[in-house]
Write an enzyme that holds these catalytic residues in place. Structure first.
Site, PDB file in Angstrom:
ATOM      1  CB  CYS A   5      -0.858   0.013   1.239  1.00 54.21           C
ATOM      2  SG  CYS A   5      -1.723  -1.536   1.496  1.00 54.21           S
ATOM      3  NE  ARG A  30       4.064   1.894  -2.851  1.00 51.95           N
ATOM      4  CZ  ARG A  30       5.300   1.793  -2.396  1.00 51.95           C
ATOM      5  NH1 ARG A  30       6.248   2.486  -2.957  1.00 51.95           N
ATOM      6  NH2 ARG A  30       5.607   1.021  -1.391  1.00 51.95           N
ATOM      7  CD1 TRP A  78      -3.203  -3.507  -5.056  1.00 53.22           C
ATOM      8  CD2 TRP A  78      -3.505  -5.423  -3.956  1.00 53.22           C
ATOM      9  NE1 TRP A  78      -3.251  -4.519  -5.977  1.00 53.22           N
ATOM     10  CE2 TRP A  78      -3.433  -5.697  -5.336  1.00 53.22           C
ATOM     11  CE3 TRP A  78      -3.701  -6.480  -3.073  1.00 53.22           C
ATOM     12  CZ2 TRP A  78      -3.550  -6.985  -5.849  1.00 53.22           C
ATOM     13  CZ3 TRP A  78      -3.817  -7.764  -3.591  1.00 53.22           C
ATOM     14  CH2 TRP A  78      -3.747  -8.001  -4.971  1.00 53.22           C
ATOM     15  CG  ASN A 104       2.602  -1.524   3.107  1.00 50.70           C
ATOM     16  OD1 ASN A 104       2.058  -2.544   2.676  1.00 50.70           O
ATOM     17  ND2 ASN A 104       3.727  -1.049   2.623  1.00 50.70           N
ATOM     18  N   GLY A 105       1.070  -3.974   4.921  1.00 47.72           N
ATOM     19  CA  GLY A 105       1.581  -5.277   5.359  1.00 47.72           C
ATOM     20  C   GLY A 105       0.444  -6.151   5.866  1.00 47.72           C
ATOM     21  CD  GLU A 487      10.525  -9.432 -18.667  1.00 47.21           C
ATOM     22  OE1 GLU A 487      10.249 -10.364 -17.893  1.00 47.21           O
ATOM     23  OE2 GLU A 487      10.268  -8.243 -18.407  1.00 47.21           O
ATOM     24  CE  LYS A 491       7.177  -6.500 -18.492  1.00 50.44           C
ATOM     25  NZ  LYS A 491       8.204  -6.889 -17.619  1.00 50.44           N
ATOM     26  CD  GLU A 494       4.089  -7.379 -16.205  1.00 47.33           C
ATOM     27  OE1 GLU A 494       3.887  -7.407 -14.991  1.00 47.33           O
ATOM     28  OE2 GLU A 494       5.220  -7.270 -16.701  1.00 47.33           O
ATOM     29  CG  HIS A 510      10.330 -32.187 -26.735  1.00 51.08           C
ATOM     30  ND1 HIS A 510      10.635 -33.490 -27.055  1.00 51.08           N
ATOM     31  CD2 HIS A 510      11.425 -31.460 -27.041  1.00 51.08           C
ATOM     32  CE1 HIS A 510      11.879 -33.553 -27.509  1.00 51.08           C
ATOM     33  NE2 HIS A 510      12.373 -32.324 -27.523  1.00 51.08           N
ATOM     34  CE  LYS A 612       7.997  -0.819 -10.610  1.00 52.20           C
ATOM     35  NZ  LYS A 612       8.270  -1.516 -11.876  1.00 52.20           N
TER      36      LYS A 612
HETATM   37  C1  F6R Z   1       6.906  -7.615 -14.032  1.00 51.67           C
HETATM   38  C2  F6R Z   1       7.322  -7.163 -12.736  1.00 51.67           C
HETATM   39  C3  F6R Z   1       7.392  -8.160 -11.632  1.00 51.67           C
HETATM   40  C4  F6R Z   1       8.637  -7.899 -10.777  1.00 51.67           C
HETATM   41  C5  F6R Z   1       8.644  -8.824  -9.559  1.00 51.67           C
HETATM   42  C6  F6R Z   1       9.885  -8.616  -8.710  1.00 51.67           C
HETATM   43  O1  F6R Z   1       6.925  -6.578 -14.960  1.00 51.67           O
HETATM   44  O2  F6R Z   1       7.603  -6.012 -12.534  1.00 51.67           O
HETATM   45  O3  F6R Z   1       7.382  -9.460 -12.115  1.00 51.67           O
HETATM   46  O4  F6R Z   1       9.767  -8.089 -11.557  1.00 51.67           O
HETATM   47  O5  F6R Z   1       7.495  -8.597  -8.774  1.00 51.67           O
HETATM   48  O6  F6R Z   1       9.955  -7.301  -8.243  1.00 51.67           O
HETATM   49  P1  F6R Z   1      11.288  -6.694  -7.688  1.00 51.67           P
HETATM   50  O7  F6R Z   1      12.264  -6.618  -8.797  1.00 51.67           O
HETATM   51  O8  F6R Z   1      10.920  -5.350  -7.143  1.00 51.67           O
HETATM   52  O9  F6R Z   1      11.773  -7.640  -6.611  1.00 51.67           O
END
Ligand code: F6R
Length: 617
Positions: A5, A30, A78, A104-105, A487, A491, A494, A510, A612
């Site tokens: 949060c 976030r 959140w 937060n948490g 990757e 992208k 998400e 396979h 985030k």
């Molecule tokens: C995808 C993305 C997430 C982060 C993951 C780890 O675009 O951003 O998959 O890579 O949550 O986050 P960090 O790097 O902050 O530990």
């Protein structure tokens, strides 16, 4: 997945409301689903809270304005315990309204605390774990009149992870906060002080900050900052200056932070290289404060990370093993800690995290340290928990990454891993100095190659137009092209909410090739031509899927005639050695997902269900 949060606290000479709402806005990226604010007034605390985005809270504030105040707290939530409703939004108040709490948490013993409080007659107004803290704090104030002292007493009863920020109607000019595992920073201004989960929220007011450690309580007034442990002992204060400025946290003419951050990759890459290579092409990682003998003795490297950072680790493995001849494993942090991994004092663990707060990665590194392994963090956030708890840190200097989908930090993470790999090769003598200098020369050429690629993304716009209606997209690659495929697919999932899968091209036959049907778009990452034997194998893979009707979108070196012959769409890449190609090949894929989401009218910077940084498991 659970979230983080956003928290803001302000006390000072100015009106608190615009500062708090402005601060919450800077943390919108976030991810959150309700928001609220509490201000101190001479007649008691006043709160407003609303489910939904900040615009709804602002509408509420326009309908029912708050009185003037120079002190308050705000929150974007959140939902975890209890749905995203007005009642569950923070701040939460004690029964008599005297204290307000944002959190937060996750408080793991909240159910027990709630039962205990309810047995004593306390009536709860929400389903949150946070509300118990408000009631406990109110009770603690009867025993310990000081706000920080009362908060410390409450913290000693809490289990789980938390940042708490609290206000007491009876203690004007004062805010207290506590931190365990979840992030919290103090912003130090002139006649004003700030608290926030992220420096972005106060960067427009001050660049002076103080890091808070684990299990610490801070009390701020307009001109004091007092930090103690949960037991009340004074804690050392670590001030630092935030290096980036407000412009870095703004969109600067781009429609989305993600798009801006894609375009910032040349800068992020060169800033991450800066100062780490000397004139003769030798690596100088002075920040790697691990005994050199220990580095030489390491017999295994284990990379732990989540999501995009994990994909960066997968790419790094190829280079690190090749250059150092030390076995390198890459593991999802969330899996690592639950399977009794073999980690010894001679294991070098590398924890990669943009935010430095990802709980799974943090727990993995704690587990590794318990086994006496040396831990190096690769992190983008100064002073975050993961670097603080590691033996050494290599910072990626990518600047703040605000779009939820990680882009510039992915390429910066790969570069930081490569610097580490080359440094280990140098220390261990597994590469000659001139070989390292040659690799370094190729690596330092990458930022300019990225810029050239970014200058010519027009064909991707057209491609996204053509593919905007598709429901499924595949990505394939071999060697380092395989994690690039993973990757690229992540992208697209998400941001565009499309079904997307990345596969090792050699695995197609396979199983996954059964997915290929006429018209299915398949992105193929083709390794460089020349002596690389992988190239021809990938070209054969393209032929296989093309024969089954797939629409092939081929990323290959610009002079790769064999690959172009198999391409329905061609995305030319600058010439680079195989190990450095991912730094380039990912860029069109990032841009494609951003473009697809934009065309679909989706919120690129705040995709649904995602946050985030993920500071709880
Ligand atoms: C995808 C993305 C997430 C982060 C993951 C780890 O675009 O951003 O998959 O890579 O949550 O986050 P960090 O790097 O902050 O530990």
């Amino acid at each position: 997945m659970a979230p983080v949060c956003g928290i803001v606290g302000y006390v000072g000479a100015r009106q608190a409301q615009p500062i708090i709402i402005g601060g919450l806005k800077r943390m919108e990226y976030r991810g959150y689903d309700s928001a609220g604010i509490a201000l101190w007034t001479p007649d008691g605390l006043e709160t407003r809270k609303r489910a939904g985005k900040l615009v709804r809270l602002e509408a509420e504030l326009a309908d029912r304005p708050l009185p003037e105040s120079r002190q308050g707290i705000g929150h974007t939530r959140w939902a975890t315990h209890g749905g995203p409703t007005d009642q569950n939004a923070h701040p939460h108040l004690s029964g008599d309204g005297r204290v307000a709490v944002v959190h937060n948490g996750i408080i793991e013993n909240a159910a027990i605390l709630r039962r205990e409080l309810e047995a004593e007659g306390v009536v709860f107004r929400s389903q949150t774990d946070t509300e118990a803290v408000a009631h406990l704090l109110r009770r603690a104030l009867d025993q310990e009149p000081g706000l920080a002292a009362a908060l410390r007493a409450v913290c000693r009863r809490l289990e789980g992870t938390f940042t708490l920020v609290v206000l007491d109607a009876a203690q004007p000019g004062r805010i207290a906060a506590a931190r365990r595992s979840s992030p919290l920073v103090v912003g130090v201004g002139q006649d004003e002080n700030f608290l926030a989960s992220d420096v972005a929220s106060f960067i427009e007011h001050t660049r002076h900050a103080i890091e808070l450690g684990q299990d610490q309580v801070v009390e701020i007034t307009a001109d004091t900052v007092t930090v103690t442990t949960f037991d009340g002992d004074p804690a050392p204060v670590k001030p630092y200056d935030i290096e980036w400025d407000l412009a870095a946290a703004e969109k600067g003419g781009f429609d989305w932070f993600m798009r801006k951050e894609i375009f910032e990759q040349p800068q992020a890459a060169s800033d991450t290289l800066l100062g780490r290579i000397d004139q003769s092409g030798r690596l100088c990682l002075d920040e790697l404060r691990i005994d050199r003998a220990q580095l030489r003795a390491a017999d295994k490297i284990v990379i732990v990370a989540c999501g995009t950072a994990y994909h960066a680790g997968l790419i790094a493995k190829y280079a690190i093993e090749h250059w150092t001849r030390v076995p390198c494993e890459v593991e999802l942090a969330s899996e690592f800690r639950y399977r009794d991994p073999i980690v010894t004092p001679t294991t070098l663990v590398v924890a990669i995290s943009q935010s430095g707060e990802t709980m799974d990665t943090l727990m993995a590194l704690r587990h590794a340290r318990e086994q006496h392994a040396q831990v190096v963090a690769i992190c983008n956030t100064n002073g975050a928990t993961i670097p603080r708890e590691s033996d050494a840190v290599i910072y990626t200097h990518a600047g703040p990454e605000i779009g939820v989908a990680s882009t510039k930090c992915f390429t910066a993470q790969i570069i930081a891993c490569y610097l580490l790999g080359l440094f280990l090769a140098q220390e261990r003598g597994t590469k000659f100095g001139d070989e390292i200098a040659e690799l370094v020369a190729d690596l330092t050429a990458v930022p300019a190659q990225m810029a050239a690629l970014l200058a010519d993304l027009g064909p991707i716009d057209a491609l996204a137009q053509e593919l905007v209606g598709v429901e499924s997209v595949l990505f394939i690659g071999r060697h380092v092209g395989y994690p690039v495929a993973l990757e690229g697919a992540l992208k697209l999932k998400e941001i565009s909410y499309l079904h997307a899968e990345g596969f090792a091209a050699g695995e197609l036959k396979h199983g996954p090739i059964a997915l290929v049907e006429p018209g299915l778009p398949v992105f193929v990452v083709v390794p460089p031509t020349g002596r690389d034997h992988l190239h021809d194998k990938v070209v054969s893979n393209i032929q296989e899927i093309r024969a089954r009707g797939a629409k092939t979108i081929v990323l290959a070196e610009r002079n790769d005639a064999e690959a172009w012959a198999q391409a329905d769409h061609a995305i030319p890449l600058p010439l680079a050695p195989t190990l450095f190609q991912p730094l380039l090949a990912i860029i069109p894929l990032q841009y494609f997902s951003c473009q697809m989401a934009t065309l679909k009218g989706l919120d690129v910077d705040q995709p649904r269900n995602l946050a985030k940084s993920v500071t709880v498991e």
